[in-house]
Write an enzyme that holds these catalytic residues in place. Structure first.
Site, mmCIF file in Angstrom:
data_model
loop_
_atom_site.group_PDB
_atom_site.id
_atom_site.type_symbol
_atom_site.label_atom_id
_atom_site.label_comp_id
_atom_site.label_asym_id
_atom_site.label_seq_id
_atom_site.Cartn_x
_atom_site.Cartn_y
_atom_site.Cartn_z
ATOM 1 N N ASP A 10 2.650 -15.032 -4.881
ATOM 2 C CA ASP A 10 1.810 -14.373 -3.515
ATOM 3 C C ASP A 10 2.196 -15.247 -2.299
ATOM 4 O O ASP A 10 1.540 -16.447 -2.078
ATOM 5 C CB ASP A 10 0.477 -14.504 -3.922
ATOM 6 C CG ASP A 10 -0.483 -13.876 -2.658
ATOM 7 O OD1 ASP A 10 -0.073 -13.359 -1.780
ATOM 8 O OD2 ASP A 10 -1.605 -14.095 -2.814
ATOM 9 N N LYS A 72 4.613 -15.704 8.084
ATOM 10 C CA LYS A 72 4.600 -14.386 7.446
ATOM 11 C C LYS A 72 4.322 -13.472 8.546
ATOM 12 O O LYS A 72 4.932 -12.016 8.368
ATOM 13 C CB LYS A 72 3.714 -14.376 6.277
ATOM 14 C CG LYS A 72 3.434 -12.973 5.576
ATOM 15 C CD LYS A 72 2.465 -13.088 4.723
ATOM 16 C CE LYS A 72 2.237 -11.673 3.858
ATOM 17 N NZ LYS A 72 1.320 -11.909 2.592
ATOM 18 N N GLU A 151 0.684 -5.828 -2.164
ATOM 19 C CA GLU A 151 -0.726 -6.573 -2.879
ATOM 20 C C GLU A 151 -1.998 -5.935 -3.403
ATOM 21 O O GLU A 151 -2.271 -6.414 -4.492
ATOM 22 C CB GLU A 151 -1.052 -7.586 -1.604
ATOM 23 C CG GLU A 151 -0.094 -8.681 -1.303
ATOM 24 C CD GLU A 151 -0.208 -9.217 0.243
ATOM 25 O OE1 GLU A 151 -1.335 -9.081 0.823
ATOM 26 O OE2 GLU A 151 0.624 -9.923 0.422
ATOM 27 N N ASP A 173 -8.676 -7.095 0.891
ATOM 28 C CA ASP A 173 -8.013 -8.324 0.748
ATOM 29 C C ASP A 173 -8.127 -9.216 1.972
ATOM 30 O O ASP A 173 -7.499 -9.079 2.974
ATOM 31 C CB ASP A 173 -6.550 -7.954 0.659
ATOM 32 C CG ASP A 173 -5.464 -9.193 0.478
ATOM 33 O OD1 ASP A 173 -6.067 -10.160 0.465
ATOM 34 O OD2 ASP A 173 -4.174 -8.919 0.342
#
Length: 250
Positions: A10, A72, A151, A173
């Site tokens: 992850d 990211k 994800e 999330d």
């Protein structure tokens, strides 16, 4: 000959995790050298050419201007990070590869054999360029990225929602740097993302910042001193994060 292991990663905006399936079918999250299960996705550089990754980089993030966080958010774009002490630019995938390489290194020491292949998760809203850039980051780190998984799909699999039963699932999330909400249609072993939305600049880091600001304000109220120092700011953030984590500790 040891069986080849494919790790699951992850690669998070704020923190990253690496794991693998053991021989007994159980999933093991691999701790980093400091013993924590998550590794900050932070890379810092020194004039000597030394690179620091993870917790050590995070601890001096405020005092070292050549520290890159949340790479990211820029992956898959033309944005670059300029490192003054090296007078060099790095792409988001190059920064991300350093986080992946660090995790690959300590995973190999923990498992006791080389790690060559990986599955990496990405947000459901990632476009083709962002997914390819994530794959490229893995390649730079010396990994063969065999698959990119959404994800929310990974979350459903982790919670055993891969049965033959057809259902719609809402996945929240809330990460360190982003907040995503996805609706998935699950049935016959397939996962389809029907809709996804969220805020790419909202997460646990914002909770830490709010708590750190409150600590600073309380000190000013009680002492009349307005602290505006980088070292103190780092200590406020560390204390805020620790307090936040302890609130959810058993």
């Amino acid at each position: 000959m040891a069986k080849e292991i494919i790790v699951g990663i992850d690669l998070g905006t704020t923190n990253s995790v690496i794991s693998y399936m053991q021989a007994d079918g159980q999933i093991k999250v691999i701790p980093n050298p400091e013993g924590t299960m998550t590794t900050p996705s932070v890379v810092a550089f020194k004039g000597s050419g030394e690179e620091i990754v993870g917790n050590a980089a995070k601890r001096q993030a405020i005092t070292n201007p050549d520290t890159v966080r949340s790479a990211k958010r820029a992956i898959g774009t033309s944005e670059k990070f300029h490192i003054n002490c090296l007078n060099k630019d790095f792409t988001p995938q190059e920064i991300s590869s350093k986080v992946l390489s660090y995790m690959k290194s300590y995973a190999e020491k923990n498992i006791g054999q080389p790690v060559k292949k990986a599955v990496i998760t990405v947000p459901a809203y990632f476009n083709d360029a962002q997914r390819q850039a994530t794959k490229d980051a893995g390649t730079i780190a010396g990994l063969d990225v065999v698959r990119i998984i959404n994800e929310p799909t990974a979350s459903c699999l982790a919670y055993g929602l891969d049965s033959d039963k057809s259902e719609k699932v809402l996945v929240f999330d809330l990460g360190g740097g982003t907040f995503d909400v996805s609706i998935l249609d699950i049935g016959d072993g397939t996962f389809q993302v029907l809709a996804t939305s969220g805020d790419t600049r909202l997460g646990g880091d914002d909770w830490d910042k709010a708590l750190a600001d409150w600590i600073r304000a309380q000190i000013k109220i009680e002492t009349g001193v307005d602290i505006n120092d980088k070292m103190a700011e780092q200590r406020f953030l560390d204390a805020a994060e620790k307090a936040k984590i302890e609130l959810s500790a058993p």
